[in-house]
Enzyme design. Structure first.
Site, mmCIF file in Angstrom:
data_model
loop_
_atom_site.group_PDB
_atom_site.id
_atom_site.type_symbol
_atom_site.label_atom_id
_atom_site.label_comp_id
_atom_site.label_asym_id
_atom_site.label_seq_id
_atom_site.Cartn_x
_atom_site.Cartn_y
_atom_site.Cartn_z
ATOM 1 N N LYS A 175 3.408 11.575 -10.885
ATOM 2 C CA LYS A 175 2.523 10.801 -11.764
ATOM 3 C C LYS A 175 3.202 9.470 -12.061
ATOM 4 O O LYS A 175 4.339 9.437 -12.541
ATOM 5 C CB LYS A 175 2.272 11.545 -13.081
ATOM 6 C CG LYS A 175 1.231 12.639 -12.964
ATOM 7 C CD LYS A 175 0.862 13.178 -14.332
ATOM 8 C CE LYS A 175 -0.187 14.264 -14.225
ATOM 9 N NZ LYS A 175 -0.472 14.896 -15.528
ATOM 10 N N LYS A 191 8.360 23.191 -12.887
ATOM 11 C CA LYS A 191 7.432 22.088 -12.663
ATOM 12 C C LYS A 191 7.091 21.978 -11.178
ATOM 13 O O LYS A 191 5.920 21.767 -10.811
ATOM 14 C CB LYS A 191 8.011 20.769 -13.183
ATOM 15 C CG LYS A 191 7.059 19.616 -12.898
ATOM 16 C CD LYS A 191 7.003 18.552 -13.938
ATOM 17 C CE LYS A 191 5.861 17.586 -13.629
ATOM 18 N NZ LYS A 191 5.844 16.415 -14.458
ATOM 19 N N GLU A 208 10.486 19.311 -23.969
ATOM 20 C CA GLU A 208 9.831 19.559 -22.671
ATOM 21 C C GLU A 208 10.502 20.737 -21.950
ATOM 22 O O GLU A 208 9.850 21.464 -21.207
ATOM 23 C CB GLU A 208 9.868 18.305 -21.790
ATOM 24 C CG GLU A 208 9.180 17.079 -22.381
ATOM 25 C CD GLU A 208 7.648 17.052 -22.180
ATOM 26 O OE1 GLU A 208 7.082 17.997 -21.593
ATOM 27 O OE2 GLU A 208 7.028 16.063 -22.628
ATOM 28 N N GLU A 241 -3.764 17.833 -10.333
ATOM 29 C CA GLU A 241 -4.221 18.323 -11.644
ATOM 30 C C GLU A 241 -5.725 18.588 -11.677
ATOM 31 O O GLU A 241 -6.464 18.062 -12.511
ATOM 32 C CB GLU A 241 -3.819 17.355 -12.771
ATOM 33 C CG GLU A 241 -3.886 18.035 -14.139
ATOM 34 C CD GLU A 241 -3.268 17.215 -15.259
ATOM 35 O OE1 GLU A 241 -2.136 16.736 -15.088
ATOM 36 O OE2 GLU A 241 -3.932 17.069 -16.292
ATOM 37 N N ARG A 246 -2.153 22.557 -13.132
ATOM 38 C CA ARG A 246 -1.167 21.561 -13.578
ATOM 39 C C ARG A 246 -1.400 21.181 -15.038
ATOM 40 O O ARG A 246 -0.470 20.776 -15.728
ATOM 41 C CB ARG A 246 -1.201 20.324 -12.672
ATOM 42 C CG ARG A 246 -0.135 19.303 -13.044
ATOM 43 C CD ARG A 246 0.122 18.291 -11.969
ATOM 44 N NE ARG A 246 1.113 17.339 -12.417
ATOM 45 C CZ ARG A 246 1.710 16.440 -11.641
ATOM 46 N NH1 ARG A 246 1.428 16.386 -10.357
ATOM 47 N NH2 ARG A 246 2.595 15.595 -12.137
ATOM 48 N N HIS A 250 7.967 10.559 -28.078
ATOM 49 C CA HIS A 250 7.066 11.437 -27.340
ATOM 50 C C HIS A 250 7.436 12.927 -27.473
ATOM 51 O O HIS A 250 6.590 13.763 -27.810
ATOM 52 C CB HIS A 250 7.036 11.016 -25.866
ATOM 53 C CG HIS A 250 6.216 11.924 -25.003
ATOM 54 N ND1 HIS A 250 4.843 11.984 -25.087
ATOM 55 C CD2 HIS A 250 6.575 12.836 -24.057
ATOM 56 C CE1 HIS A 250 4.387 12.884 -24.235
ATOM 57 N NE2 HIS A 250 5.420 13.404 -23.595
ATOM 58 N N ASN A 290 0.504 20.284 -19.908
ATOM 59 C CA ASN A 290 0.135 19.489 -21.083
ATOM 60 C C ASN A 290 0.207 20.298 -22.376
ATOM 61 O O ASN A 290 -0.300 19.845 -23.407
ATOM 62 C CB ASN A 290 -1.281 18.925 -20.908
ATOM 63 C CG ASN A 290 -1.349 17.931 -19.762
ATOM 64 O OD1 ASN A 290 -0.397 17.210 -19.516
ATOM 65 N ND2 ASN A 290 -2.464 17.917 -19.052
ATOM 66 N N ARG A 341 0.816 -1.230 0.000
ATOM 67 C CA ARG A 341 0.000 0.000 0.000
ATOM 68 C C ARG A 341 0.844 1.273 0.000
ATOM 69 O O ARG A 341 0.428 2.320 0.477
ATOM 70 C CB ARG A 341 -0.955 0.034 1.185
ATOM 71 C CG ARG A 341 -1.969 -1.060 1.160
ATOM 72 C CD ARG A 341 -3.199 -0.702 1.967
ATOM 73 N NE ARG A 341 -4.114 -1.826 1.988
ATOM 74 C CZ ARG A 341 -4.107 -2.753 2.944
ATOM 75 N NH1 ARG A 341 -3.261 -2.664 3.940
ATOM 76 N NH2 ARG A 341 -4.951 -3.749 2.891
ATOM 77 N N HIS A 398 -0.052 13.635 -28.185
ATOM 78 C CA HIS A 398 -0.476 12.252 -27.905
ATOM 79 C C HIS A 398 -1.260 11.678 -29.080
ATOM 80 O O HIS A 398 -1.131 10.498 -29.414
ATOM 81 C CB HIS A 398 -1.359 12.204 -26.652
ATOM 82 C CG HIS A 398 -0.573 12.271 -25.371
ATOM 83 N ND1 HIS A 398 -1.108 12.706 -24.194
ATOM 84 C CD2 HIS A 398 0.715 11.948 -25.103
ATOM 85 C CE1 HIS A 398 -0.184 12.658 -23.246
ATOM 86 N NE2 HIS A 398 0.926 12.201 -23.770
ATOM 87 N N HIS A 443 0.555 18.568 -25.621
ATOM 88 C CA HIS A 443 0.380 17.128 -25.395
ATOM 89 C C HIS A 443 -0.914 16.567 -25.978
ATOM 90 O O HIS A 443 -0.968 15.382 -26.307
ATOM 91 C CB HIS A 443 0.472 16.802 -23.906
ATOM 92 C CG HIS A 443 1.888 16.835 -23.390
ATOM 93 N ND1 HIS A 443 2.674 17.960 -23.435
ATOM 94 C CD2 HIS A 443 2.665 15.861 -22.840
ATOM 95 C CE1 HIS A 443 3.856 17.690 -22.919
ATOM 96 N NE2 HIS A 443 3.883 16.421 -22.561
HETATM 97 N N1 GLY Z 1 3.828 15.616 -17.481
HETATM 98 C C1 GLY Z 1 2.767 16.423 -17.001
HETATM 99 C C2 GLY Z 1 2.576 16.364 -15.526
HETATM 100 O O1 GLY Z 1 3.374 15.804 -14.819
HETATM 101 O O2 GLY Z 1 1.611 16.890 -15.037
#
Ligand code: GLY
Length: 382
Positions: A157, A240, A199, A250, A254, A280, A258, A135, A265, A261
């Protein structure tokens, strides 16, 4: 900023620390050349006495695992190494299950920790293992690609891919430490470094016009590995960290990260994630151009800043239009379908990151799909 701090920020060189301010879950990102050599001592300071499972892909393991393991030994940290095959297909349920089993078989306990040594694939997969086993176990990111150092290793993430799309199964699970050794980027293929650079440029484009101008002037030194590289990584991580601290899960701001993106994507999906055609960061580069051009179409931004963005991305060797992707591309309708299946869709409304100028991006919810469709038709025919 003090004069000394300004001078250091401008020249780079020494190890820099960026703090992700998340209260009790806050952590440091250590950035600089040679950080890997002191990794053991740095991890021991945060996790005294922990046993570690170090997960790396086979390519990264052959380059960096020995040096990393030596550093752990010098700090007296016991560790087990587990390798996975390189490539995006490793971010799958089968590898996730295998890694969970291996961590449990190694008898790691809750107070022990799991380390991701590698790029975005290993970081995302390992982070999800750390989020799930017992957990939630402590997790250390040691990113070895530019993309991972400036984006995926920071912010918590984690996840794997599903047959329904990329990163659709996962969890937010923050690391306790991120160690970004900028010297390991010397061994990256140029194409991967460039893709990660998309990025880096993104942070300038979304919220820091001065950083974008700095990159226009200094990108060659960033590629060459001078102190400017450390500075670019540190400034990206700072940007970031600030966004993540303000909106960890997010729910709002946040989403700015993107930028490029949604289109990117869709392009990756349209080429079936064939990395020979598009990786990517290249998708993000074209996606950022499309976001700027779409913003221009909507009358939000002038032609001059859009041309400036295109000139910079093209100068570093990144693709800037869909025509730069080799091979056949699908129709605008198919693209729109792919975009509509993306995570950034809420109750049928399309969300895009648009911009009013360099460093002035914003989140736009409820974009009219017909406008996107007309725009894409034109871009695909161009
Ligand atoms: N790569 C976008 C984020 O971490 O929110």
């Amino acid at each position: 900023m003090t004069d000394t701090a300004t001078a250091r920020a401008l020249t780079g060189g020494d190890e820099q620390t960026v703090r992700v301010e998340l209260g009790q879950r806050g952590y440091d990102i250590r950035i600089g050349r040679g950080v890997l050599e002191t990794a053991g001592a740095q991890i021991a300071a945060v996790l005294p006495g922990a046993r570690l499972a170090v997960i790396a892909d086979e390519t990264v393991a052959s380059l960096h695992l020995e040096a990393f393991a030596d550093s752990l030994d010098r700090a007296g940290l016991r560790h087990t190494a587990i390798t996975v095959p390189p490539g995006e297909s490793t971010k799958c349920m089968r590898e996730f299950e295998r890694l969970c089993d291996e961590v449990l078989a190694a008898r790691l306990e809750r107070g022990d920790a799991i380390v991701a040594l590698g790029g975005g694939v290993v970081g995302d997969l390992t982070g999800f293992v750390a989020a799930a086993v017992r957990r939630g176990m402590a997790f250390v990111q040691v990113p070895t690609s530019l993309l991972a150092q400036v984006d995926s290793s920071v912010g918590g993430k984690t996840g794997i891919n599903s047959r329904y799309g990329k990163n659709l199964i996962g969890a937010f699970h923050q690391p306790v430490l991120v160690l970004a050794d900028t010297a390991v980027l010397d061994t990256l293929p140029l194409r991967d470094f460039r893709a990660g650079y998309a990025e880096v440029a993104k942070y300038g484009l979304l919220g820091d016009a001065e950083f974008f101008a700095w990159l226009e002037a200094n990108w060659k030194a960033v590629f060459a590995g001078g102190p400017e590289r450390d500075e670019a990584v540190a400034r990206s991580c700072r940007a970031k960290a600030e966004v993540v601290a303000a909106d960890e899960l997010e729910t709002g701001r946040r989403a700015l990260l993107n930028l490029g993106h949604t289109f990117g994507h869709a392009l990756e999906s349209a080429v079936s994630y064939e990395t020979g055609r598009l990786v990517h960061g290249e998708g993000v580069s074209i996606g950022m151009m499309l976001a700027h051009e779409f913003s221009e179409r909507l009358g939000l931004i002038g032609a001059e800043p859009v041309a400036r963005v295109r000139a910079h991305l093209a100068e570093v060797g990144l693709p800037v239009s869909v025509q730069d992707i080799p091979g056949q591309l699908p129709t605008a309708g198919t693209f729109l379908d792919i975009i509509a299946q993306d995570k950034k869709v809420s109750r049928g409304a399309l969300t895009f990151i648009l911009t009013r100028g360099i460093g002035d991006a914003f989140v736009e919810k409820g974009v009219d799909p017909d406008l996107v469709s007309d725009f894409l038709k034109e871009k695909l025919q161009a």
